[in-house]
Motif scaffolding. Sequence first.
Motif, PDB file in Angstrom:
ATOM      1  N   ASN A  84      47.793  28.616  33.584  1.00 38.51           N
ATOM      2  CA  ASN A  84      48.526  27.409  33.896  1.00 38.51           C
ATOM      3  C   ASN A  84      47.617  26.358  34.544  1.00 38.51           C
ATOM      4  OD1 ASN A  84      50.868  25.995  33.764  1.00 38.51           O
ATOM      5  ND2 ASN A  84      51.673  26.729  35.716  1.00 38.51           N
ATOM      6  N   GLY A  85      46.378  26.293  34.087  1.00 37.73           N
ATOM      7  CA  GLY A  85      45.453  25.295  34.599  1.00 37.73           C
ATOM      8  C   GLY A  85      44.697  25.693  35.845  1.00 37.73           C
ATOM      9  N   VAL A  86      44.978  26.887  36.378  1.00 40.26           N
ATOM     10  CA  VAL A  86      44.294  27.330  37.596  1.00 40.26           C
ATOM     11  C   VAL A  86      43.260  28.382  37.227  1.00 40.26           C
ATOM     12  CG1 VAL A  86      44.579  28.399  39.853  1.00 40.26           C
ATOM     13  CG2 VAL A  86      46.364  26.913  38.941  1.00 40.26           C
ATOM     14  N   LYS A  87      42.062  28.194  37.740  1.00 36.41           N
ATOM     15  CA  LYS A  87      40.971  29.103  37.394  1.00 36.41           C
ATOM     16  C   LYS A  87      41.213  30.489  37.978  1.00 36.41           C
ATOM     17  CE  LYS A  87      36.065  29.264  36.851  1.00 36.41           C
ATOM     18  NZ  LYS A  87      34.774  28.655  37.070  1.00 36.41           N
ATOM     19  N   MET A  88      41.009  31.520  37.148  1.00 32.79           N
ATOM     20  CA  MET A  88      41.328  32.880  37.569  1.00 32.79           C
ATOM     21  C   MET A  88      40.090  33.759  37.731  1.00 32.79           C
ATOM     22  SD  MET A  88      44.597  32.956  37.783  1.00 32.79           S
ATOM     23  CE  MET A  88      45.326  34.571  37.514  1.00 32.79           C
ATOM     24  N   ASN A  89      38.932  33.299  37.310  1.00 31.59           N
ATOM     25  CA  ASN A  89      37.736  34.142  37.399  1.00 31.59           C
ATOM     26  C   ASN A  89      37.491  34.546  38.847  1.00 31.59           C
ATOM     27  OD1 ASN A  89      37.551  32.267  35.106  1.00 31.59           O
ATOM     28  ND2 ASN A  89      35.703  33.390  34.661  1.00 31.59           N
ATOM     29  N   SER A  90      37.038  35.763  39.030  1.00 30.76           N
ATOM     30  CA  SER A  90      36.760  36.246  40.378  1.00 30.76           C
ATOM     31  C   SER A  90      35.662  35.399  41.021  1.00 30.76           C
ATOM     32  CB  SER A  90      36.313  37.705  40.291  1.00 30.76           C
ATOM     33  OG  SER A  90      35.415  38.006  41.314  1.00 30.76           O
ATOM     34  N   THR A  91      35.868  35.056  42.269  1.00 33.79           N
ATOM     35  CA  THR A  91      34.856  34.286  42.988  1.00 33.79           C
ATOM     36  C   THR A  91      33.603  35.127  43.165  1.00 33.79           C
ATOM     37  OG1 THR A  91      36.730  33.650  44.311  1.00 33.79           O
ATOM     38  CG2 THR A  91      34.617  32.806  44.988  1.00 33.79           C
ATOM     39  N   TYR A  92      33.803  36.423  43.216  1.00 36.60           N
ATOM     40  CA  TYR A  92      32.683  37.314  43.506  1.00 36.60           C
ATOM     41  C   TYR A  92      31.711  37.385  42.333  1.00 36.60           C
ATOM     42  CZ  TYR A  92      30.247  41.665  44.502  1.00 36.60           C
ATOM     43  OH  TYR A  92      29.290  42.611  44.713  1.00 36.60           O
ATOM     44  N   ASP A  93      32.223  37.771  41.144  1.00 35.31           N
ATOM     45  CA  ASP A  93      31.281  37.943  40.031  1.00 35.31           C
ATOM     46  C   ASP A  93      31.620  37.109  38.801  1.00 35.31           C
ATOM     47  OD1 ASP A  93      33.479  39.292  39.174  1.00 35.31           O
ATOM     48  OD2 ASP A  93      32.581  41.273  39.169  1.00 35.31           O
ATOM     49  N   GLY A  94      32.624  36.249  38.897  1.00 37.71           N
ATOM     50  CA  GLY A  94      32.931  35.353  37.787  1.00 37.71           C
ATOM     51  C   GLY A  94      33.623  36.012  36.611  1.00 37.71           C
ATOM     52  N   ILE A  95      34.080  37.258  36.786  1.00 35.97           N
ATOM     53  CA  ILE A  95      34.691  37.991  35.676  1.00 35.97           C
ATOM     54  C   ILE A  95      36.197  38.053  35.879  1.00 35.97           C
ATOM     55  CG2 ILE A  95      34.832  40.297  34.621  1.00 35.97           C
ATOM     56  CD1 ILE A  95      31.843  40.566  35.214  1.00 35.97           C
ATOM     57  N   PHE A  96      36.935  38.035  34.777  1.00 37.01           N
ATOM     58  CA  PHE A  96      38.378  38.164  34.874  1.00 37.01           C
ATOM     59  C   PHE A  96      38.835  39.394  34.112  1.00 37.01           C
ATOM     60  CE2 PHE A  96      42.692  37.299  33.286  1.00 37.01           C
ATOM     61  CZ  PHE A  96      43.328  37.221  34.513  1.00 37.01           C
ATOM     62  N   ASP A  97      39.783  40.106  34.688  1.00 36.85           N
ATOM     63  CA  ASP A  97      40.321  41.314  34.064  1.00 36.85           C
ATOM     64  C   ASP A  97      41.594  40.953  33.300  1.00 36.85           C
ATOM     65  OD1 ASP A  97      41.389  43.710  33.380  1.00 36.85           O
ATOM     66  OD2 ASP A  97      41.639  44.460  35.426  1.00 36.85           O
ATOM     67  N   PHE A  98      41.497  40.973  31.961  1.00 33.30           N
ATOM     68  CA  PHE A  98      42.627  40.542  31.132  1.00 33.30           C
ATOM     69  C   PHE A  98      43.769  41.545  31.106  1.00 33.30           C
ATOM     70  CE2 PHE A  98      41.675  36.552  29.058  1.00 33.30           C
ATOM     71  CZ  PHE A  98      40.355  36.392  29.397  1.00 33.30           C
ATOM     72  N   SER A  99      43.562  42.731  31.653  1.00 31.22           N
ATOM     73  CA  SER A  99      44.675  43.685  31.667  1.00 31.22           C
ATOM     74  C   SER A  99      45.708  43.265  32.712  1.00 31.22           C
ATOM     75  CB  SER A  99      44.166  45.101  31.939  1.00 31.22           C
ATOM     76  OG  SER A  99      43.765  45.226  33.276  1.00 31.22           O
ATOM     77  N   LEU A 100      45.375  42.261  33.527  1.00 36.40           N
ATOM     78  CA  LEU A 100      46.338  41.793  34.528  1.00 36.40           C
ATOM     79  C   LEU A 100      47.355  40.821  33.937  1.00 36.40           C
ATOM     80  CD1 LEU A 100      43.895  41.153  37.516  1.00 36.40           C
ATOM     81  CD2 LEU A 100      45.410  43.104  37.182  1.00 36.40           C
ATOM     82  N   ILE A 101      47.139  40.393  32.697  1.00 38.10           N
ATOM     83  CA  ILE A 101      48.041  39.404  32.097  1.00 38.10           C
ATOM     84  C   ILE A 101      49.043  40.101  31.175  1.00 38.10           C
ATOM     85  CG2 ILE A 101      48.184  37.400  30.589  1.00 38.10           C
ATOM     86  CD1 ILE A 101      47.043  36.730  33.298  1.00 38.10           C
ATOM     87  N   ASN A 102      50.284  40.073  31.576  1.00 36.87           N
ATOM     88  CA  ASN A 102      51.370  40.652  30.796  1.00 36.87           C
ATOM     89  C   ASN A 102      51.831  39.632  29.769  1.00 36.87           C
ATOM     90  OD1 ASN A 102      54.043  41.334  30.018  1.00 36.87           O
ATOM     91  ND2 ASN A 102      54.791  40.431  31.921  1.00 36.87           N
ATOM     92  N   LEU A 103      51.924  40.048  28.515  1.00 39.26           N
ATOM     93  CA  LEU A 103      52.161  39.083  27.442  1.00 39.26           C
ATOM     94  C   LEU A 103      53.618  38.649  27.290  1.00 39.26           C
ATOM     95  CD1 LEU A 103      49.840  40.576  24.707  1.00 39.26           C
ATOM     96  CD2 LEU A 103      49.495  38.464  25.955  1.00 39.26           C
ATOM     97  N   GLU A 104      54.539  39.374  27.899  1.00 43.75           N
ATOM     98  CA  GLU A 104      55.951  39.047  27.688  1.00 43.75           C
ATOM     99  C   GLU A 104      56.343  37.723  28.348  1.00 43.75           C
ATOM    100  OE1 GLU A 104      57.986  40.579  25.594  1.00 43.75           O
ATOM    101  OE2 GLU A 104      56.267  41.828  25.130  1.00 43.75           O
ATOM    102  N   ASP A 105      55.506  37.247  29.226  1.00 42.11           N
ATOM    103  CA  ASP A 105      55.856  36.059  29.981  1.00 42.11           C
ATOM    104  C   ASP A 105      54.963  34.869  29.621  1.00 42.11           C
ATOM    105  OD1 ASP A 105      57.679  35.087  31.752  1.00 42.11           O
ATOM    106  OD2 ASP A 105      56.386  35.337  33.492  1.00 42.11           O
ATOM    107  N   ILE A 106      54.311  34.965  28.473  1.00 36.11           N
ATOM    108  CA  ILE A 106      53.314  33.967  28.105  1.00 36.11           C
ATOM    109  C   ILE A 106      53.823  33.136  26.935  1.00 36.11           C
ATOM    110  CG2 ILE A 106      50.940  33.663  27.255  1.00 36.11           C
ATOM    111  CD1 ILE A 106      51.207  34.774  30.118  1.00 36.11           C
TER     112      ILE A 106
END
Lengths: 735, 284
Positions: free
Chosen positions: A175-197
């Motif tokens: 929704n326009g907000v950056k989600m990459n981890s501040t620590y290593d710049g990686i995002f875990d896509f398993s955190l995104i549930n598709l039913e609400d997208i």
Amino acid sequence: MKYVLILFFLVSNLSAEKIVVEGTILNSDTKEKISNVNIYIDELSLGTISDNNGYFKLILPENTSADLVFQHVAFDTIKVSITEAQKASFFYLKPSISETNRINAEATKGTSEMEKDLPQTITIINQKDFAGIGYIDAGDLLKNQQGMQVEENISGKKTVSLRGGNADDIGVFFNGVKMNSTYDGIFDFSLINLEDIEQIEIIRGSNTVLFGSDAFSGIINIVPRANKNYNARFSQKIGSYNSGEWSLNLSKSFTDKFYLNYSIYRSGSKRPYDTGDGYLENENTNHSVNFIYNLKGEEKEQENQKLSIMYLRSSADFNNTKLASGIEDLNQLASFKFVGDIGLVKNLNITSSIQDLDNKRSYVDMNKYVRQSYLNDNYFLNIQKSFLAENYSFLTAYQFEHNNLKISEDSTSNSGIEFGELKRNKNAAIGIFKFQTPSGDDLLSADINLSYRFDFVSNQQGAFNFRNTPENVSNNFKARNSWNAQTLKFASQLTGLINNLKYTFFLNVGKNVKFPSMFQQLSTPAEIDVYNPQVIANLNPEENNSTEIGIELFDEVGFLNIDGWQLNISYFNSLFENKFRTFYQFGSGFAFYDNYPNAKISGIEYSFRSFIKNRYTMELTGSHLVVSEKAAFPFKSDTKFTFKILYDYLGYSAKINWFYENEQAAWIRIFDGGFGLVELPPYTNLDFHFSKGFEYYKLKYSFFISVRNILSDDTVVEGFALRDRRYYLGVNFEY
Amino acid sequence: MNIRKFNVLIIVFVVSLVVQTCTENPLFKEKINTVDRKSINGRVTLQDSDNNSNIIVYLDGLDKITVTDNDGNFEIELSEGEVQSNDNLTGLFKIYYYVANYKYEYSIVFINKGTFVYDLYNLDAKGKINKTISLKKIIDIETSISENSIAFNYKEDIFINMVLTNYMDSVSVTSNMIKENQFASVILKSENDEILINAGVFYSVTSIIKSTQTWFMILNWEQYGDPRKTGEFEIIPYIQINQEGLPDRLLRKIGKESTSFSTDFLKLPIRRTNPTLLILSQFE
């Protein structure tokens, strides 16, 4: 246009002074109501957007004679003359043949945030492609995408890479907000549930400005479902490895102005080892609340004026009982967004968000017990103002980002960080200028886009404590430093029409800069590589100079049984300077880095889509890469083909997704120096999904069956992508 | 209309009974196949030797050491604690095969996040080193002694000879030398005792053996012997065989001081036949 069906049901009364056009917009295939359609008149800056029920009303000055344009990202754009529109009350839009829309400069009225940025190749995956079938998270879906590679960790963590880059070369936005981890710049896509997208938007290449300059290989923007066509939706899935998930979405609108939505999602799975001495356990819980207040009045400008507030809380726990290791993730995000005018200042877009990302890991490593926690606090502010004129537009923006990272580690080890705190402030100023040749001649139009971005980043160190660490490790850590960088980008495209064939040529040239992540700041400079003395570790930003050229052909008429087709071909070339390479000291927690002075990734991507008899959609894509430095970009397949067939008719839906990835090659450090080539075997995947939907009074329900990875039944845990066959069943209810 | 609404309610009710909101699933109960990728195995033999036991097998980087059985077979296993999904156990690792007077060899294995990856580099699909490793002899050491048995209070010189035969063009050895061809250090080893003897002032000297050489040692038992020790002793002259490229870590893992004149030196695997000396007590 062959498929544009405009049916006239009612004749509306003619207004004496002003022209009133109103009606409901429906999907020509499914007859569903379509919200968020842009309805505007090209010549006048007048327009509106359809509401949740697909309804719109537009009041026009008398004697308006121009065409009314209906535009939505997932549907074909249609033009209707004012006189015809006045007579109609239902307007039918045909779903877009292509998932891909090459957004051109004039489409500033669109729904995608990305359209404000420089024009580039965008793939939009609509929720029709993934909702209600056997995809558990966004990572599962992206596996089937062109040029994308998804790595699945044993913990269920899924990281995505694109165009040969690494997982931290993709900018991920929710929704326009950056989600990459501040620590290593990686995002875990398993955190995104598709039913609400609602949809997932993928920008290939690195020509973005508004989305930061550090996304070297692309952007993935996840758009949550805001306006919903139901009051309540429930879905339940069960699948392989004793897994189950259910979600409940509730939405309610009040007086067309307020809109409230709540959804909850829970999932779990348990994967026992065949040896019987333990299991892997995953549990996820998500809550999200959306509040939208539409400020638009009846005669407002075309820009949608609204205020929205979102809160998201997702937790993911993983446990490996065999190895006494676990991961706990907690992500909380609150965002505020305003689009509209404040007093005399028009066309403002203000986004602000607070994010709290906690990651805790515990494991036993080399017989040492370790428990680490990474607590991220982020604050983000984005203020945009656009100036629109006939042939050009200018957008200026200011972005501020504050990151705070607290690290702590409990360990029986006698080295490493005990605790530490890092702060980072990021300021950016942005300007985007777009110019379009006057569109007097319909056959050919050209546009030129320029963007400029200035970033200033400063780092500060809070309290830090190392355990008995060799002095060179703690001393090399740079406590206080700052970087700044300017990036300039250019994009141009040429669009024309020959008979029914629409063609677009484009050229993008630009530079991107990525600042070292906090993880890299905490790493230790590696010793000079005897094989490559030019490789010297430093904490300067990485740079990427990229060029992309491409062509898109789009035929709406087709031939033989093909009703329409689209062909895209693009070639890109990225030159990386000072590219970070990370290594680990074997058996210890210490990470080392060095910087490769010049690495190169070039490649060609192509896709062909066609639409047959209104029921079948077929897509074939290919991507081929040349990666010069396989230590900086490890384990990338340089060839990937995907093939998709979609059948959708009378509530029956069947999907076949196939892809092939060739050997994943990496240069792996040899313990006592140098690199060796490691190649993992090629991989072919085949997924099958079938669903059937029913409608009973106001209740819609459907069931589905999915088999993923039909070809392979290899459940061996190798630490690489888990390539096992999985089955899912489920039901969905909508009321 | 009311009947319809009622029907809808019934359907919702029935369905929600059938499909309980669950995060578990009674139908699919697959298991993860762990195919033991914690361990690898292989076979090492010595050229011109039937005895393939006790060859050192060393996994460099993880500092793991094991020895072969009588047939030359070995197995290396990572412990549970090392099998982690952490990046710090990813890399190409060398497995060294070592006997001091044979040319060392190594195989390369790939470990990804704490697990061996089979069917890559020198590992086959079953986790076995893909060929039998054969170590070539580089030097032969033949030791002889002038006396077979002595009394504990023996007062004369004992002569120890060492014939060094190189099997390769040049072999580098390091020993404690008194003068050219005369070495100074020997270890007398019995079942439960070790006697370290330096017979005179010496220098640590590295020599290149290019042809057969005979070295000697003069051991005056009255001056350098230990009159309290009796029993049957193996005579082990101190000589280090230097092999270029062999990591010091390996030698240190065998014994902390294995590269110097110490009891740790005895831990180095070396194929040679040692003469024995019987020291008689006063009552015999």
